[in-house]
Design a protein around this motif. Structure first.
Motif, PDB file in Angstrom:
ATOM      1  N   SER A   1       4.653   7.655 -20.464  1.00  0.00           N
ATOM      2  CA  SER A   1       4.619   6.119 -20.380  1.00  0.00           C
ATOM      3  C   SER A   1       3.799   5.512 -19.214  1.00  0.00           C
ATOM      4  O   SER A   1       3.748   6.134 -18.446  1.00  0.00           O
ATOM      5  N   PRO A   2       3.356   4.351 -19.547  1.00  0.00           N
ATOM      6  CA  PRO A   2       2.435   3.794 -18.439  1.00  0.00           C
ATOM      7  C   PRO A   2       3.309   2.911 -17.480  1.00  0.00           C
ATOM      8  O   PRO A   2       2.738   2.272 -16.664  1.00  0.00           O
ATOM      9  N   VAL A   3       4.608   3.241 -17.698  1.00  0.00           N
ATOM     10  CA  VAL A   3       5.543   2.160 -17.084  1.00  0.00           C
ATOM     11  C   VAL A   3       5.651   2.752 -15.561  1.00  0.00           C
ATOM     12  O   VAL A   3       5.821   4.083 -15.387  1.00  0.00           O
ATOM     13  N   HIS A   4       5.832   1.758 -14.544  1.00  0.00           N
ATOM     14  CA  HIS A   4       5.946   2.216 -13.185  1.00  0.00           C
ATOM     15  C   HIS A   4       7.161   1.654 -12.790  1.00  0.00           C
ATOM     16  O   HIS A   4       7.431   0.379 -13.213  1.00  0.00           O
ATOM     17  N   VAL A   5       7.835   2.044 -11.903  1.00  0.00           N
ATOM     18  CA  VAL A   5       9.298   1.262 -11.447  1.00  0.00           C
ATOM     19  C   VAL A   5       9.028   1.297  -9.678  1.00  0.00           C
ATOM     20  O   VAL A   5       8.948   2.216  -9.172  1.00  0.00           O
ATOM     21  N   LEU A   6       9.241   0.172  -9.298  1.00  0.00           N
ATOM     22  CA  LEU A   6       9.212   0.028  -7.716  1.00  0.00           C
ATOM     23  C   LEU A   6      10.522  -0.828  -7.430  1.00  0.00           C
ATOM     24  O   LEU A   6      10.704  -1.686  -8.180  1.00  0.00           O
ATOM     25  N   VAL A   7      11.351  -0.096  -6.572  1.00  0.00           N
ATOM     26  CA  VAL A   7      12.532  -0.946  -6.103  1.00  0.00           C
ATOM     27  C   VAL A   7      12.651  -1.089  -4.753  1.00  0.00           C
ATOM     28  O   VAL A   7      12.431   0.025  -3.933  1.00  0.00           O
ATOM     29  N   TRP A   8      12.842  -2.210  -4.481  1.00  0.00           N
ATOM     30  CA  TRP A   8      13.026  -2.505  -3.083  1.00  0.00           C
ATOM     31  C   TRP A   8      13.711  -3.950  -2.847  1.00  0.00           C
ATOM     32  O   TRP A   8      13.965  -4.876  -3.996  1.00  0.00           O
ATOM     33  N   ARG A   9      13.996  -4.364  -1.745  1.00  0.00           N
ATOM     34  CA  ARG A   9      14.700  -5.612  -1.435  1.00  0.00           C
ATOM     35  C   ARG A   9      13.483  -6.782  -1.138  1.00  0.00           C
ATOM     36  O   ARG A   9      12.358  -6.291  -0.692  1.00  0.00           O
TER      37      ARG A   9
ATOM     38  N   LEU B   1       0.835  -1.244   0.143  1.00  0.00           N
ATOM     39  CA  LEU B   1       0.105  -0.151   0.106  1.00  0.00           C
ATOM     40  C   LEU B   1       0.654   1.330   0.067  1.00  0.00           C
ATOM     41  O   LEU B   1       0.399   2.157  -0.692  1.00  0.00           O
ATOM     42  N   GLU B   2       2.114   1.153   0.748  1.00  0.00           N
ATOM     43  CA  GLU B   2       2.783   2.334   0.852  1.00  0.00           C
ATOM     44  C   GLU B   2       3.388   2.439  -0.814  1.00  0.00           C
ATOM     45  O   GLU B   2       3.820   3.860  -1.027  1.00  0.00           O
ATOM     46  N   ALA B   3       3.723   1.515  -1.167  1.00  0.00           N
ATOM     47  CA  ALA B   3       4.550   1.370  -2.567  1.00  0.00           C
ATOM     48  C   ALA B   3       3.546   2.153  -3.765  1.00  0.00           C
ATOM     49  O   ALA B   3       4.009   3.068  -4.575  1.00  0.00           O
ATOM     50  N   VAL B   4       2.128   1.745  -3.473  1.00  0.00           N
ATOM     51  CA  VAL B   4       1.306   2.297  -4.440  1.00  0.00           C
ATOM     52  C   VAL B   4       0.987   3.579  -4.407  1.00  0.00           C
ATOM     53  O   VAL B   4       1.080   4.577  -5.502  1.00  0.00           O
ATOM     54  N   GLU B   5       1.001   4.282  -2.857  1.00  0.00           N
ATOM     55  CA  GLU B   5       1.000   5.672  -2.810  1.00  0.00           C
ATOM     56  C   GLU B   5       2.278   6.635  -3.463  1.00  0.00           C
ATOM     57  O   GLU B   5       2.026   7.473  -3.902  1.00  0.00           O
ATOM     58  N   GLY B   6       3.465   5.857  -3.108  1.00  0.00           N
ATOM     59  CA  GLY B   6       4.812   6.468  -3.745  1.00  0.00           C
ATOM     60  C   GLY B   6       4.603   6.375  -5.313  1.00  0.00           C
ATOM     61  O   GLY B   6       4.881   7.299  -6.014  1.00  0.00           O
ATOM     62  N   LEU B   7       4.082   5.533  -5.986  1.00  0.00           N
ATOM     63  CA  LEU B   7       4.027   5.316  -7.504  1.00  0.00           C
ATOM     64  C   LEU B   7       3.250   6.404  -7.913  1.00  0.00           C
ATOM     65  O   LEU B   7       2.976   6.604  -9.210  1.00  0.00           O
ATOM     66  N   ARG B   8       2.232   6.799  -7.210  1.00  0.00           N
ATOM     67  CA  ARG B   8       1.008   7.792  -7.743  1.00  0.00           C
ATOM     68  C   ARG B   8       1.801   9.121  -7.913  1.00  0.00           C
ATOM     69  O   ARG B   8       1.123  10.038  -8.660  1.00  0.00           O
ATOM     70  N   ASP B   9       2.831   9.432  -7.052  1.00  0.00           N
ATOM     71  CA  ASP B   9       3.449  10.768  -7.236  1.00  0.00           C
ATOM     72  C   ASP B   9       4.201  10.889  -8.569  1.00  0.00           C
ATOM     73  O   ASP B   9       3.915  11.716  -9.096  1.00  0.00           O
ATOM     74  N   ASP B  10       5.319  10.059  -8.803  1.00  0.00           N
ATOM     75  CA  ASP B  10       5.838  10.254 -10.070  1.00  0.00           C
ATOM     76  C   ASP B  10       6.284   8.803 -10.831  1.00  0.00           C
ATOM     77  O   ASP B  10       7.227   8.999 -11.436  1.00  0.00           O
ATOM     78  N   GLN B  11       5.514   7.877 -10.435  1.00  0.00           N
ATOM     79  CA  GLN B  11       5.768   6.490 -11.134  1.00  0.00           C
ATOM     80  C   GLN B  11       6.806   5.650 -10.880  1.00  0.00           C
ATOM     81  O   GLN B  11       7.119   4.668 -11.270  1.00  0.00           O
ATOM     82  N   VAL B  12       7.741   6.346 -10.098  1.00  0.00           N
ATOM     83  CA  VAL B  12       8.998   5.419  -9.634  1.00  0.00           C
ATOM     84  C   VAL B  12       8.954   5.573  -7.793  1.00  0.00           C
ATOM     85  O   VAL B  12       8.685   6.787  -7.384  1.00  0.00           O
TER      86      VAL B  12
END
Length: 225
Positions: free
Chosen positions: A79-87, A41-52
């Motif tokens: 672009s519809p591309v979103h990037v999520l970087v985590w361990r 859920l936190e990642a989704v909120e972060g991706l809504r800001d700038d898709q990364v």
């Protein structure tokens, strides 16, 4: 005989309509997001800001400056591309990292492609359910894969891949359209309605035989009776 046909027609309509409603309900239910943990859920909120979005434990794989550069590239191309970087984590509300990616995609606004970057092992790229990469588009270069290379630095591999993609790299699957959903409902109605009509017809025939009449309610041939 007319009354019997009316009974069959009513039974077919009722069961067919019920089957179509059941199929539609199943389709609607499948569209509901699956439960997700706080990390997703936190990642989704972060991706809504700038898709990364880069979590604290993923910062070593993608620095803040590179994050901003990739976000700017995505915005520039629309672009519809979103990037999520985590361990990767075993205690984050999901059983597998692909499930985590699907949970994220379910909650993004509009159809999207997501790159879940976890390093050389365990990374994944997917699209919103019902959508796929449009590899057969005339704008798609044959040398471009549907996911970036996960070998090397994210700061290099991700921009290379995003730049090589066409501006609109994903397309809706035709089988997931509204027409397809309606057809599924009709098909389910037919498959359940026809056996029901045959059952009603058989029951009426048995009742006629039990009361001394013919199984099929048809007039006898001329010269018989």
């Amino acid at each position: 005989m007319r009354a019997e046909r009316l009974v069959c027609a009513v039974a077919a309509l009722a069961l067919g309509g019920g089957a179509a409603a059941w199929a539609e309900q199943r389709l609607d239910r499948s569209a509901e997001p699956t439960p997700a943990g706080d990390r997703v859920l936190e990642a989704v909120e972060g991706l809504r800001d700038d898709q990364v979005h880069v979590t604290d434990d993923g910062r070593a794989m993608l620095g803040e400056e590179d994050e901003r550069r990739i976000a700017a590239l995505i915005a520039e191309r629309g672009s519809p591309v979103h990037v999520l970087v985590w361990r990767d984590s075993w205690f984050a509300g999901h059983d597998h990292y692909i499930q985590a990616a699907e949970q994220v995609l379910e909650r993004l606004d509009g159809p999207a492609a997501l790159v879940l970057w976890q390093g050389p092992d365990g990374s994944y790229t997917g699209t919103t359910q019902g959508w796929t990469f449009d590899r057969y588009s005339g704008d798609w270069d044959d040398d471009v894969e549907e996911e970036p290379s996960y070998l090397g630095d994210a700061s290099r591999r991700l921009p290379e891949w995003i730049t090589a993609l066409p501006d609109d790299p994903i397309t809706r699957l035709s089988s997931d359209s509204g027409a397809g959903s309606t057809a599924s409902g009709i098909t389910a109605g037919v498959l359940l309605g026809v056996p029901a009509v045959l059952g009603v017809w058989l029951l009426l025939g048995i009742v006629r035989v039990a009361t001394g009449r013919r199984f099929r309610n048809r007039p006898l041939p001329a010269g018989r009776g």
